[in-house]
Design a protein around this motif. Structure first.
Motif, mmCIF file in Angstrom:
data_model
loop_
_atom_site.group_PDB
_atom_site.id
_atom_site.type_symbol
_atom_site.label_atom_id
_atom_site.label_comp_id
_atom_site.label_asym_id
_atom_site.label_seq_id
_atom_site.Cartn_x
_atom_site.Cartn_y
_atom_site.Cartn_z
ATOM 1 N N LEU A 219 1.206 -1.058 0.576
ATOM 2 C CA LEU A 219 0.091 0.565 -0.329
ATOM 3 C C LEU A 219 0.849 1.504 0.359
ATOM 4 C CD1 LEU A 219 -2.582 -1.100 2.908
ATOM 5 C CD2 LEU A 219 -2.631 -1.289 0.142
ATOM 6 N N THR A 220 1.860 1.126 0.771
ATOM 7 C CA THR A 220 2.694 2.820 0.577
ATOM 8 C C THR A 220 4.040 1.542 0.903
ATOM 9 O OG1 THR A 220 2.587 2.687 3.248
ATOM 10 C CG2 THR A 220 0.889 4.175 1.684
ATOM 11 N N VAL A 221 5.445 2.637 1.011
ATOM 12 C CA VAL A 221 7.040 2.209 0.772
ATOM 13 C C VAL A 221 7.147 3.194 0.633
ATOM 14 C CG1 VAL A 221 7.579 1.761 -1.757
ATOM 15 C CG2 VAL A 221 8.164 0.746 0.163
ATOM 16 N N PHE A 222 7.826 3.573 1.263
ATOM 17 C CA PHE A 222 8.841 4.047 1.948
ATOM 18 C C PHE A 222 10.751 4.621 2.236
ATOM 19 C CE2 PHE A 222 10.052 8.020 4.321
ATOM 20 C CZ PHE A 222 10.554 8.669 4.362
ATOM 21 N N SER A 223 11.574 5.145 1.923
ATOM 22 C CA SER A 223 13.162 4.782 2.770
ATOM 23 C C SER A 223 13.330 6.046 2.552
ATOM 24 C CB SER A 223 13.357 4.395 1.298
ATOM 25 O OG SER A 223 15.251 4.580 1.473
ATOM 26 N N PRO A 224 13.615 6.398 4.030
ATOM 27 C CA PRO A 224 14.331 8.054 4.933
ATOM 28 C C PRO A 224 15.079 8.091 4.494
ATOM 29 C CG PRO A 224 13.813 6.059 6.475
ATOM 30 C CD PRO A 224 13.597 5.343 5.549
ATOM 31 N N GLU A 225 16.462 6.726 3.549
ATOM 32 C CA GLU A 225 17.526 7.071 3.519
ATOM 33 C C GLU A 225 17.867 8.446 2.580
ATOM 34 O OE1 GLU A 225 20.851 5.532 4.540
ATOM 35 O OE2 GLU A 225 19.415 5.267 6.124
ATOM 36 N N PRO A 226 18.981 8.668 2.224
ATOM 37 C CA PRO A 226 18.867 10.097 1.351
ATOM 38 C C PRO A 226 19.656 9.693 -0.153
ATOM 39 C CG PRO A 226 20.140 9.577 2.738
ATOM 40 C CD PRO A 226 19.993 8.895 3.452
ATOM 41 N N ASN A 227 18.577 9.921 -0.773
ATOM 42 C CA ASN A 227 18.968 9.191 -3.069
ATOM 43 C C ASN A 227 19.314 7.992 -2.756
ATOM 44 O OD1 ASN A 227 20.405 11.930 -2.958
ATOM 45 N ND2 ASN A 227 22.906 11.242 -1.887
ATOM 46 N N THR A 228 18.144 7.474 -2.814
ATOM 47 C CA THR A 228 17.273 6.024 -2.546
ATOM 48 C C THR A 228 16.006 6.748 -3.487
ATOM 49 O OG1 THR A 228 16.143 6.290 -0.291
ATOM 50 C CG2 THR A 228 18.233 5.193 -0.515
#
Lengths: 190, 171
Positions: free
Chosen positions: A135-144
């Protein structure tokens, strides 16, 4: 209008006027007056016999006979249908007796309850009808960037996180094989 | 002589009410379904023989063969090696940790069960650093997970390959 009861004297008087056997003139009646009544009644009877025919034929004999034959045919047809009617009636009787049997009450109640339970708790849908969905996906890492893909054979859903910094080569990724139960942690408390 | 029908009707309604009352009383006492079991697998995907990953474990359950096609969707590597495997129950509304490797714990919260038996998961893939204060969230997601279709997470590169995680709901 109420019919007045006929007294025995009147009844006997009427029988005497009609000249019926065993009908003597009642006591206390004037014989002359009674004879006049008797003669008048005989005259009326003679007059009626002269003017009213004793035998009366129907006005349209052919129509009358046709109606009689039609009635006969209708009754024969009714008799032919009678067995089926009797069978239907007996079927209804049997059903009525069956519905009145004492155990029928409990059995019907149980059946209705079972139907109600199944109606309220519908059968769970088959999981196969819908696969895994991200449903949702997110990476807090920069430049990803994250991509969600479905395997060609629909056997898996793939989340690819691209652009992550590599895990240091000098560190070891230790493998574990565990089936021990987890200690539960309250929600959102890593 | 048969009793009149209305007497049976009264009995029928009484029996129906009694059955309904019994069902509504006993239904909540039925045993709740056991919480679903979740398994996390950690694969090391590489073109080489995997000798640089010494922590491999034997694939006794045939997981590599079972998921090889799906894993190839996540990487072009030719070989897959199983590093870790962790199974645990995911009780509703609680967070659990699946640790196929202590360096990459998966935090999962079972937020509910769908009518078709699938579960909704809120999950975070962590990377443990040498200092706890530096633990990093690599990716977080909300996913509806079914037993039929596992979830594959293609993670960071490591040495000559890539770390790939697989989360499945045991049926």
């Amino acid at each position: 209008m109420k019919d007045e009861p006929i007294s025995p004297q009147d009844s006997q008087m009427t029988r005497w006027i009609d000249a019926l056997p065993d009908a003597p003139l009642p006591e206390g009646i004037n014989i002359d007056e009674a004879s006049r009544e008797r003669a008048a009644a005989a005259a009326v009877a003679t007059l009626l016999r002269q003017h009213v025919p004793l035998r009366q034929d129907p006005p349209y004999p052919d129509f009358f006979n046709a109606q009689v034959l039609k009635k006969i045919r209708d009754e024969e047809a009714l008799l032919e249908r009678a067995p089926a009617t009797r069978q239907a009636a007996s079927w209804r009787d049997v059903l009525g007796q069956w519905l009145r049997t004492p155990w029928m009450t409990g059995a019907t109640a149980a059946a209705c309850t079972a139907i109600a339970i199944f109606a309220i708790n519908p059968r769970p849908l088959d999981e196969a009808s819908s696969g895994t969905r991200v449903l949702t996906v997110f990476s807090p890492e920069p430049n990803t960037t994250t991509r969600v893909m479905t395997a060609a054979d629909q056997s898996a859903v793939v989340v690819s996180v691209d652009g992550l910094s590599a895990f240091p080569s000098d560190r070891l990724v230790v493998g574990l094989h565990t089936t021990e139960p987890q200690s539960l942690v309250a929600s959102h408390q890593p | 002589m048969m009793p009149p029908l209305h007497r049976h009707s009264r009995r029928f309604i009484t029996a129906l009410c009694a059955a309904w009352a019994a069902w509504t009383t006993l239904a909540p006492l039925q045993a709740a379904p056991p919480p679903p079991q979740l398994t996390a697998l950690l694969f090391y995907a590489t073109d080489g023989d995997g000798s640089e990953a010494p922590e491999k474990m034997p694939d006794t359950s045939g997981d590599i063969k079972r998921y090889e096609k799906a894993l190839r969707q996540a990487t072009t590597a030719r070989h897959f090696h199983l590093i870790g495997k962790h199974t645990a129950e995911a009780q509703a509304r609680f967070s659990i940790w699946l640790k196929p490797s202590p360096q990459f714990p998966l935090q999962l919260e079972n937020t509910g069960t769908m009518p078709d038996g699938a579960i909704t998961l809120y999950w975070i893939l962590w990377q443990k650093e040498t200092l706890p204060i530096k633990d990093r969230e690599l990716v977080k997601s909300t996913t509806i997970l079914t037993a039929k279709t596992p979830l594959i997470i293609a993670g960071p590169q490591w040495r000559n390959g890539r770390l790939i995680f697989l989360v499945r709901k045991e049926s």
